[in-house]
Enzyme design. Structure first.
Site, mmCIF file in Angstrom:
data_model
loop_
_atom_site.group_PDB
_atom_site.id
_atom_site.type_symbol
_atom_site.label_atom_id
_atom_site.label_comp_id
_atom_site.label_asym_id
_atom_site.label_seq_id
_atom_site.Cartn_x
_atom_site.Cartn_y
_atom_site.Cartn_z
ATOM 1 N N ASN A 9 28.926 14.876 -17.963
ATOM 2 C CA ASN A 9 29.673 15.008 -19.214
ATOM 3 C C ASN A 9 31.141 15.255 -18.914
ATOM 4 O OD1 ASN A 9 27.699 14.744 -21.342
ATOM 5 N ND2 ASN A 9 26.758 16.560 -20.441
ATOM 6 N N ASN A 10 31.475 15.219 -17.631
ATOM 7 C CA ASN A 10 32.852 15.496 -17.215
ATOM 8 C C ASN A 10 33.690 14.210 -17.314
ATOM 9 O OD1 ASN A 10 35.169 15.802 -15.567
ATOM 10 N ND2 ASN A 10 34.181 17.521 -14.507
ATOM 11 N N LYS A 13 35.808 13.209 -14.105
ATOM 12 C CA LYS A 13 35.004 12.542 -13.057
ATOM 13 C C LYS A 13 34.717 11.091 -13.455
ATOM 14 C CE LYS A 13 31.918 16.272 -11.277
ATOM 15 N NZ LYS A 13 30.471 16.591 -11.242
ATOM 16 N N ASP A 69 25.095 16.358 -7.235
ATOM 17 C CA ASP A 69 24.895 17.804 -7.257
ATOM 18 C C ASP A 69 25.588 18.363 -6.025
ATOM 19 O OD1 ASP A 69 23.947 20.143 -8.472
ATOM 20 O OD2 ASP A 69 22.214 20.217 -7.147
ATOM 21 N N TYR A 150 34.364 28.242 -5.655
ATOM 22 C CA TYR A 150 34.589 29.032 -4.441
ATOM 23 C C TYR A 150 35.864 28.636 -3.688
ATOM 24 C CZ TYR A 150 29.756 30.321 -5.346
ATOM 25 O OH TYR A 150 28.602 30.786 -5.939
ATOM 26 N N ARG A 177 32.867 15.933 -2.251
ATOM 27 C CA ARG A 177 32.630 14.978 -3.327
ATOM 28 C C ARG A 177 33.271 13.631 -3.005
ATOM 29 N NH1 ARG A 177 32.133 18.628 -6.787
ATOM 30 N NH2 ARG A 177 34.280 19.285 -6.489
#
Ligand code: ITT
Length: 192
Positions: A9-10, A13, A69, A150, A177
């Site tokens: 839903n980003n 991205k 993920d 993080y 990523r």
């Protein structure tokens, strides 16, 4: 043009991938296909969770799809927080999650860690897995205010600053990523 769903839903991205695959694939996100369900991520591996998401879209919408993920793995903590990265402390608050990692590492010399992303691409009924890893160390204090999660305590190998001190463009060139996405993109470009 072939349709390809990115199970996210980003919007940020989605745009990134849409641009990278322009002319080869019509990239749609969950909103574009009208998928309003919060797809369960109940597996205990990144690969398992990414596959749950991509498979859900194939089964319910009959479209090829990929999902990702990610998380942080700390060697001395048996690779925790891992799949629990987003809610390690029980809350989604990044500062609380960071503080828990720092507390658990108090007095421990081995501060090696890595960020990992796993992508599952379900295409023509087959599951293709792409992985991206970046190694680094967990600092003793927070530094920097960019990025998310993080980033303020993760210093990638070969750098003397944390991810949170890097410009987004710089981080996006070397991140877990980026590495996983690059592998999938190479595969898709060859395939299209
Ligand atoms: P979606 O599943 O909706 O995309 P998410 O927050 O769960 O959102 P990820 O699966 O990519 O996103 O990452 C899970 C958690 O791992 C994330 O909430 C962060 O705490 C941590 N994480 C992942 N990538 C990170 C990065 O580049 N920098 C810092 N922390 C990161």
């Amino acid at each position: 043009m072939k349709k390809l769903v990115f199970a996210t839903n980003n919007q940020h991205k989605t745009e990134e991938i849409r641009l990278a695959l322009a002319g080869k694939y019509d990239v749609l996100n969950l909103e574009d296909i009208g998928c309003l369900t919060d797809i369960p991520e109940t597996a205990d591996t990144f690969e398992g969770n990414a596959t749950l998401k991509s498979r859900y879209v194939v089964e319910h919408f009959n479209l090829d799809c990929f999902a990702d993920d990610s998380g942080l793995e700390v060697e001395a903590l048996n690779n925790e927080p891992g799949v629990y990265s987003a809610r390690y402390s029980g809350s989604r608050d990044s500062l609380e999650n960071i503080q828990l990692v720092l507390k658990k590492l108090e007095g421990i010399g081995n501060r090696k860690a890595r960020f990992k992303t796993v992508i599952s691409l379900m295409q023509d009924g087959k599951n293709h897995i792409f992985e991206g890893v970046i190694k680094g160390t967990i600092t003793t204090e927070l530094s920097g205010s960019k990025g998310f999660g993080y980033d303020p305590i993760f210093q990638p190998d070969g750098y003397d600053i944390t991810f949170a001190e890097m410009d987004m463009a710089e981080k996006n060139k070397i991140s877990h990523r980026a590495i996983a996405l690059e592998k999938m993109m190479t595969f898709l470009k060859g395939d299209a």
